[in-house]
Design an enzyme around this catalytic site. Structure first.
Site, mmCIF file in Angstrom:
data_model
loop_
_atom_site.group_PDB
_atom_site.id
_atom_site.type_symbol
_atom_site.label_atom_id
_atom_site.label_comp_id
_atom_site.label_asym_id
_atom_site.label_seq_id
_atom_site.Cartn_x
_atom_site.Cartn_y
_atom_site.Cartn_z
ATOM 1 N N ASP A 1 -0.202 -0.514 -1.126
ATOM 2 C CA ASP A 1 1.167 -0.213 -0.711
ATOM 3 C C ASP A 1 2.069 -0.457 -1.924
ATOM 4 O OD1 ASP A 1 -0.250 -0.353 1.668
ATOM 5 O OD2 ASP A 1 1.377 -1.298 2.769
ATOM 6 N N ASP B 1 2.808 4.232 14.679
ATOM 7 C CA ASP B 1 3.151 2.850 14.332
ATOM 8 C C ASP B 1 3.943 2.278 15.496
ATOM 9 O OD1 ASP B 1 2.086 3.438 11.755
ATOM 10 O OD2 ASP B 1 3.992 4.398 11.243
HETATM 11 O O1 LIG Z 1 2.246 3.466 6.076
HETATM 12 C C1 LIG Z 1 3.491 3.507 6.070
HETATM 13 O O2 LIG Z 1 4.105 4.587 5.998
HETATM 14 C C2 LIG Z 1 4.303 2.225 6.151
HETATM 15 C C3 LIG Z 1 5.680 2.308 6.321
HETATM 16 C C4 LIG Z 1 6.428 1.143 6.392
HETATM 17 C C5 LIG Z 1 5.833 -0.097 6.313
HETATM 18 C C6 LIG Z 1 4.455 -0.191 6.143
HETATM 19 C C7 LIG Z 1 3.684 0.969 6.072
HETATM 20 N N1 LIG Z 1 2.334 0.917 5.917
HETATM 21 C C8 LIG Z 1 1.594 -0.306 5.827
HETATM 22 C C9 LIG Z 1 0.146 -0.055 5.764
HETATM 23 O O3 LIG Z 1 -0.379 1.030 5.873
HETATM 24 C C10 LIG Z 1 -0.717 -1.271 5.477
HETATM 25 O O4 LIG Z 1 -1.305 -1.075 4.223
HETATM 26 C C11 LIG Z 1 -1.795 -1.434 6.479
HETATM 27 O O5 LIG Z 1 -1.255 -1.453 7.766
HETATM 28 C C12 LIG Z 1 -2.647 -2.708 6.196
HETATM 29 O O6 LIG Z 1 -2.235 -3.811 6.965
HETATM 30 P P1 LIG Z 1 -2.853 -5.281 6.740
HETATM 31 O O7 LIG Z 1 -4.347 -5.139 6.663
HETATM 32 O O8 LIG Z 1 -2.421 -6.077 7.952
HETATM 33 O O9 LIG Z 1 -2.293 -5.822 5.461
#
Ligand SMILES: O=C(O)c1ccccc1NCC(=O)[C@H](O)[C@H](O)COP(=O)(O)O
Length: 241
Positions: A11, A130
């Site tokens: 990210d 989401d």
């Molecule tokens: O994916 C998006 O567009 C997004 C937008 C705003 C906030 C977060 C977003 N994505 C986050 C992710 O895709 C994380 O990388 C993913 O959920 C991993 O989560 P974790 O394993 O709990 O760190």
């Protein structure tokens, strides 16, 4: 049991690889250069990279050049997410050579456009669902955007190929995935589901792997890898059957 695909996450916020808590802007922990992180996951055996432009998602600018550089540097499949909401941003995302893009806000705010691009690009388009509870959130997860199951039914009828399902309450918290939510989504659609948010341990990954027969195809893993709860090699080993 079939193998659960793993998608390590990179990210990007303000040029850095970060992880947020609950997807909240300002909760960033920084983990250095996005390209270095992506190459490390590739080197460790990942077949997928989940690459997110958080600035584009939040509307605080974008990391388009950097995201393009990372995507183009990968020999593995890339799923690209964050701020892909119109023809220009979709064209830029697809031009990186990514395998598929993940649409979020657009699926809530411009459903006609999303139906059009689903018809045009097929399984290069996934939709990110989401949620908080069963309410969808858009604009970087900051605004309510309707009911999960109503939206899912609409997208199914439009031919959406795949869903990336995130429980925002779990995201970045290392509290384990929301298996109940995933079971609910799998019961409501016959399309593959990629689980996202909350993975904290190899046992969480094994639990997600038990949902493969229900339709969970893969799992995104972010914080747990950066926090070194386990290595990607261990994770791949845990879900390979
Ligand atoms: O994916 C998006 O567009 C997004 C937008 C705003 C906030 C977060 C977003 N994505 C986050 C992710 O895709 C994380 O990388 C993913 O959920 C991993 O989560 P974790 O394993 O709990 O760190």
């Amino acid at each position: 049991m079939s193998t659960l695909e793993l998608l390590p996450a990179v990210d990007v916020r303000d040029g850095q690889a970060v992880r947020l808590v609950h997807g909240e802007s300002g909760s960033e922990t920084s983990y250095g250069e996005p390209l270095a992180a992506a190459l490390a996951w590739q080197q460790a055996g990942a077949e997928w990279l989940h690459l997110v432009d958080l600035d584009a998602a939040f509307g605080t600018g974008d990391n388009r050049e950097l995201i393009g550089e990372v995507a183009r540097s990968m020999d593995i499949k890339v799923e690209l997410s964050g701020g892909i909401r119109d023809d220009d941003t979709l064209a830029a995302a697809l031009a990186t050579g990514c395998t598929r893009v993940n649409l979020g806000t657009a699926a809530l705010e411009t459903p006609e456009w999303v139906a059009k691009v689903i018809a045009e690009y097929g399984d290069r388009i996934a939709v990110g669902l989401d949620v908080r509870g069963t309410t969808l959130r858009g604009r970087g997860w900051t605004r309510d955007g309707g009911d999960l199951y109503e939206t899912l039914a609409r997208l199914d009828s439009e031919g959406c190929a795949r869903y990336v399902v995130t429980d925002i309450a779990k995201d970045g918290t290392l509290q384990g995935p929301n298996l109940e939510l995933l079971r609910g989504v799998c019961a409501a659609t016959d399309r593959p589901v990629v689980a996202s948010g909350g993975v904290s341990s190899l046992d969480d990954l094994r639990a997600l792997a038990t949902l493969v027969p229900l339709g969970v195809e893969g799992a995104i893993v972010g914080k747990a890898l950066y926090a070194k709860a386990f290595t990607l090699e261990e994770a791949l080993e845990a879900v390979t059957r």
